[in-house]
Scaffold this motif. Sequence first.
Motif, PDB file in Angstrom:
ATOM      1  N   THR A   1      17.838   1.465  -6.940  1.00 44.72           N
ATOM      2  CA  THR A   1      17.743   2.615  -6.052  1.00 44.72           C
ATOM      3  C   THR A   1      16.536   2.478  -5.137  1.00 44.72           C
ATOM      4  N   PHE A   2      16.599   3.179  -4.021  1.00 42.31           N
ATOM      5  CA  PHE A   2      15.473   3.176  -3.087  1.00 42.31           C
ATOM      6  C   PHE A   2      14.235   3.758  -3.759  1.00 42.31           C
ATOM      7  N   ARG A   3      14.407   4.829  -4.495  1.00 46.03           N
ATOM      8  CA  ARG A   3      13.274   5.452  -5.207  1.00 46.03           C
ATOM      9  C   ARG A   3      12.650   4.472  -6.204  1.00 46.03           C
ATOM     10  N   GLY A   4      13.492   3.736  -6.903  1.00 44.99           N
ATOM     11  CA  GLY A   4      12.988   2.783  -7.886  1.00 44.99           C
ATOM     12  C   GLY A   4      12.169   1.673  -7.247  1.00 44.99           C
ATOM     13  N   ILE A   5      12.633   1.164  -6.102  1.00 43.54           N
ATOM     14  CA  ILE A   5      11.909   0.084  -5.423  1.00 43.54           C
ATOM     15  C   ILE A   5      10.593   0.602  -4.844  1.00 43.54           C
ATOM     16  N   VAL A   6      10.595   1.825  -4.310  1.00 43.44           N
ATOM     17  CA  VAL A   6       9.358   2.412  -3.791  1.00 43.44           C
ATOM     18  C   VAL A   6       8.354   2.604  -4.923  1.00 43.44           C
ATOM     19  N   ASP A   7       8.818   3.119  -6.059  1.00 45.50           N
ATOM     20  CA  ASP A   7       7.917   3.321  -7.196  1.00 45.50           C
ATOM     21  C   ASP A   7       7.358   1.990  -7.705  1.00 45.50           C
ATOM     22  N   THR A   8       8.222   0.976  -7.781  1.00 40.85           N
ATOM     23  CA  THR A   8       7.765  -0.346  -8.208  1.00 40.85           C
ATOM     24  C   THR A   8       6.717  -0.897  -7.248  1.00 40.85           C
ATOM     25  N   SER A   9       6.872  -0.599  -5.958  1.00 47.60           N
ATOM     26  CA  SER A   9       5.962  -1.123  -4.946  1.00 47.60           C
ATOM     27  C   SER A   9       4.590  -0.470  -4.997  1.00 47.60           C
ATOM     28  N   PHE A  10       4.543   0.847  -5.216  1.00 47.70           N
ATOM     29  CA  PHE A  10       3.292   1.569  -5.003  1.00 47.70           C
ATOM     30  C   PHE A  10       2.651   2.161  -6.255  1.00 47.70           C
ATOM     31  N   ASP A  11       3.393   2.327  -7.333  1.00 51.85           N
ATOM     32  CA  ASP A  11       2.845   3.016  -8.505  1.00 51.85           C
ATOM     33  C   ASP A  11       1.587   2.336  -9.037  1.00 51.85           C
ATOM     34  N   GLN A  12       1.692   1.059  -9.379  1.00 53.99           N
ATOM     35  CA  GLN A  12       0.554   0.377  -9.992  1.00 53.99           C
ATOM     36  C   GLN A  12      -0.606   0.203  -9.016  1.00 53.99           C
ATOM     37  N   ILE A  13      -0.296  -0.046  -7.746  1.00 50.33           N
ATOM     38  CA  ILE A  13      -1.374  -0.166  -6.753  1.00 50.33           C
ATOM     39  C   ILE A  13      -2.107   1.170  -6.628  1.00 50.33           C
ATOM     40  N   ARG A  14      -1.359   2.268  -6.632  1.00 53.69           N
ATOM     41  CA  ARG A  14      -1.979   3.595  -6.554  1.00 53.69           C
ATOM     42  C   ARG A  14      -2.857   3.855  -7.783  1.00 53.69           C
ATOM     43  N   GLN A  15      -2.351   3.478  -8.947  1.00 56.21           N
ATOM     44  CA  GLN A  15      -3.092   3.739 -10.180  1.00 56.21           C
ATOM     45  C   GLN A  15      -4.377   2.914 -10.284  1.00 56.21           C
ATOM     46  N   HIS A  16      -4.304   1.639  -9.876  1.00 58.55           N
ATOM     47  CA  HIS A  16      -5.483   0.774  -9.988  1.00 58.55           C
ATOM     48  C   HIS A  16      -6.418   0.889  -8.789  1.00 58.55           C
ATOM     49  N   GLY A  17      -5.907   1.394  -7.672  1.00 60.82           N
ATOM     50  CA  GLY A  17      -6.733   1.474  -6.470  1.00 60.82           C
ATOM     51  C   GLY A  17      -7.185   2.878  -6.132  1.00 60.82           C
ATOM     52  N   LYS A  18      -7.068   3.815  -7.062  1.00 57.38           N
ATOM     53  CA  LYS A  18      -7.392   5.206  -6.764  1.00 57.38           C
ATOM     54  C   LYS A  18      -8.872   5.413  -6.450  1.00 57.38           C
ATOM     55  N   ASN A  19      -9.741   4.516  -6.912  1.00 59.98           N
ATOM     56  CA  ASN A  19     -11.176   4.651  -6.653  1.00 59.98           C
ATOM     57  C   ASN A  19     -11.632   3.848  -5.444  1.00 59.98           C
ATOM     58  N   ASP A  20     -10.707   3.145  -4.807  1.00 64.51           N
ATOM     59  CA  ASP A  20     -11.036   2.386  -3.600  1.00 64.51           C
ATOM     60  C   ASP A  20     -10.487   3.155  -2.402  1.00 64.51           C
ATOM     61  N   ILE A  21     -11.375   3.766  -1.653  1.00 65.00           N
ATOM     62  CA  ILE A  21     -10.962   4.656  -0.570  1.00 65.00           C
ATOM     63  C   ILE A  21     -10.166   3.905   0.495  1.00 65.00           C
ATOM     64  N   ALA A  22     -10.569   2.653   0.793  1.00 69.84           N
ATOM     65  CA  ALA A  22      -9.852   1.882   1.819  1.00 69.84           C
ATOM     66  C   ALA A  22      -8.400   1.654   1.417  1.00 69.84           C
ATOM     67  N   VAL A  23      -8.178   1.372   0.141  1.00 65.72           N
ATOM     68  CA  VAL A  23      -6.813   1.155  -0.355  1.00 65.72           C
ATOM     69  C   VAL A  23      -6.022   2.457  -0.313  1.00 65.72           C
ATOM     70  N   VAL A  24      -6.647   3.561  -0.719  1.00 64.94           N
ATOM     71  CA  VAL A  24      -5.971   4.859  -0.702  1.00 64.94           C
ATOM     72  C   VAL A  24      -5.564   5.240   0.724  1.00 64.94           C
ATOM     73  N   ILE A  25      -6.483   5.056   1.669  1.00 63.85           N
ATOM     74  CA  ILE A  25      -6.184   5.388   3.069  1.00 63.85           C
ATOM     75  C   ILE A  25      -5.074   4.495   3.607  1.00 63.85           C
ATOM     76  N   CYS A  26      -5.100   3.206   3.254  1.00 65.68           N
ATOM     77  CA  CYS A  26      -4.034   2.296   3.701  1.00 65.68           C
ATOM     78  C   CYS A  26      -2.684   2.721   3.135  1.00 65.68           C
ATOM     79  N   LEU A  27      -2.663   3.141   1.870  1.00 65.88           N
ATOM     80  CA  LEU A  27      -1.415   3.613   1.257  1.00 65.88           C
ATOM     81  C   LEU A  27      -0.874   4.835   1.997  1.00 65.88           C
ATOM     82  N   LEU A  28      -1.755   5.799   2.282  1.00 66.92           N
ATOM     83  CA  LEU A  28      -1.312   7.007   2.969  1.00 66.92           C
ATOM     84  C   LEU A  28      -0.826   6.691   4.387  1.00 66.92           C
ATOM     85  N   GLN A  29      -1.531   5.817   5.078  1.00 68.79           N
ATOM     86  CA  GLN A  29      -1.099   5.437   6.427  1.00 68.79           C
ATOM     87  C   GLN A  29       0.262   4.754   6.394  1.00 68.79           C
ATOM     88  N   MET A  30       0.460   3.872   5.411  1.00 71.85           N
ATOM     89  CA  MET A  30       1.749   3.188   5.304  1.00 71.85           C
ATOM     90  C   MET A  30       2.869   4.169   4.973  1.00 71.85           C
TER      91      MET A  30
END
Length: 448
Positions: free
Chosen positions: A358-387
């Motif tokens: 599913t589209f939801r499954g692929i999106v979650d696979t793409s961003f879940d772990q990056i979001r969890q491990h990069g939550k303290n890196d502001i540059a990564v968080v901002i890049c995620l939100l922009q994307m």
Amino acid sequence: MKTRIIHFFEVLSSNFWVIPLLLLISGAGLAFLNVYLDKTLYARHIELPELYLYFNSASNIRTLLSVSATSILGVAGVSFSITIASLTLASQQFGPRLLRNFMSDRFNQLVLGCFIGTFLYCILMLQFTGSMELDKTTPFFSMMSLLTILIFNLLLLVFFIHHIAVAIQAETVITEVNNELVTQMNCTFPNKADKNSQSIQLDIPDDLTKKFEQKGEDIYSTTSGYLQAIDTDNLVKCATDNDYVIKFIIKPGDFILTNSVIAHCLASDQIDEIEKDINTHLLIGSEGTPEQDPEFAVRQLVEVAVRALSPGINDPFTAISCIKKLGENIAFLMQRQFPTQYHLDDSGQLRLELKPFTFRGIVDTSFDQIRQHGKNDIAVVICLLQMLNKLILQSQTKEHMEALKVQAEAISSVNTDDVIALKDKEDIKELYDVINVSLNTKESTLLT
């Protein structure tokens, strides 16, 4: 059968020894061919160029062969050492699962294969020239081939060192994995404009779903490992011949335990035989493969990003590059249709239902772990939100919007700690407000 052939070539492509073995055999074949040509040409008294005079000395020929064999074996050892060193570095920096990409690198296989093939050629020629009457036979073709091969190997060595230096760079690794992901998505998800590949849309009766829940027999796995592929064509044929319907609750890429439920089956009898048939048509191995799993390369990109965010490496720029590639592929996926999960027999009766990607499954696979491990890196968080904002503006269905909205809300919710600077909080809040505006705008556009 087609699925098994594709799986066989996938296994071969990930093995390092295939091309070196072929080139080793080619080296032996070239040695026999050249000796045959030298003896045949001399026997027929064909006039050779004056260059053949340089190959009349038996001692010089054997010295050249000996030196060539010794040198090329040393170069092969150095090349192998460089390869092992690069694999070790890649394993530490990008993750052990990325070793598959380095092992399947055709150029590395070609270099090692050429070196060992040349070594075998020299050894065989030493044996042949030892029993060859050089006063009657001039090994012109054999020696000219050797000189040509040596020049080619020296050039290969230069290109090999350059190739290794480029291959272990983060951008190169990300690009190679992304190319594999693009290829897999092109094969798995057909173009919406292609009428010949439109997904079959079926309205499955509610009573059939209830039958699976109430009367469906559980099918158990007979082995454990990663589900690499499902031979759907043969499964449909077996289901048609024995009059049963299968519904899988697993999909390629999932890890299966022995005696775990993998499917439900509606059948009148012989459930043991059916279970055996179903397990026979599942390709299960010790590691995942990309042949039927579009999330395989996604997980590889995610692994590169997550390892880059680890305290030992601390490379947010690599993680940001991975986010951009993942976003690019999700945008590409929005333009494609997902393959049908239903497979029918020739009479149009449902025989096989797969667990869909599913589209939801692929999106979650793409961003879940990056979001969890990069939550303290502001540059990564901002890049995620922009994307996510860019993807929302390109979304075409409500499913697309909902999947991206969940990710945006999750990112916003974990970045409210007091340790974050006020300016960073404001930047994140401003981006989240932009995303909400984009969601509202897109939702009104889709409704109209």
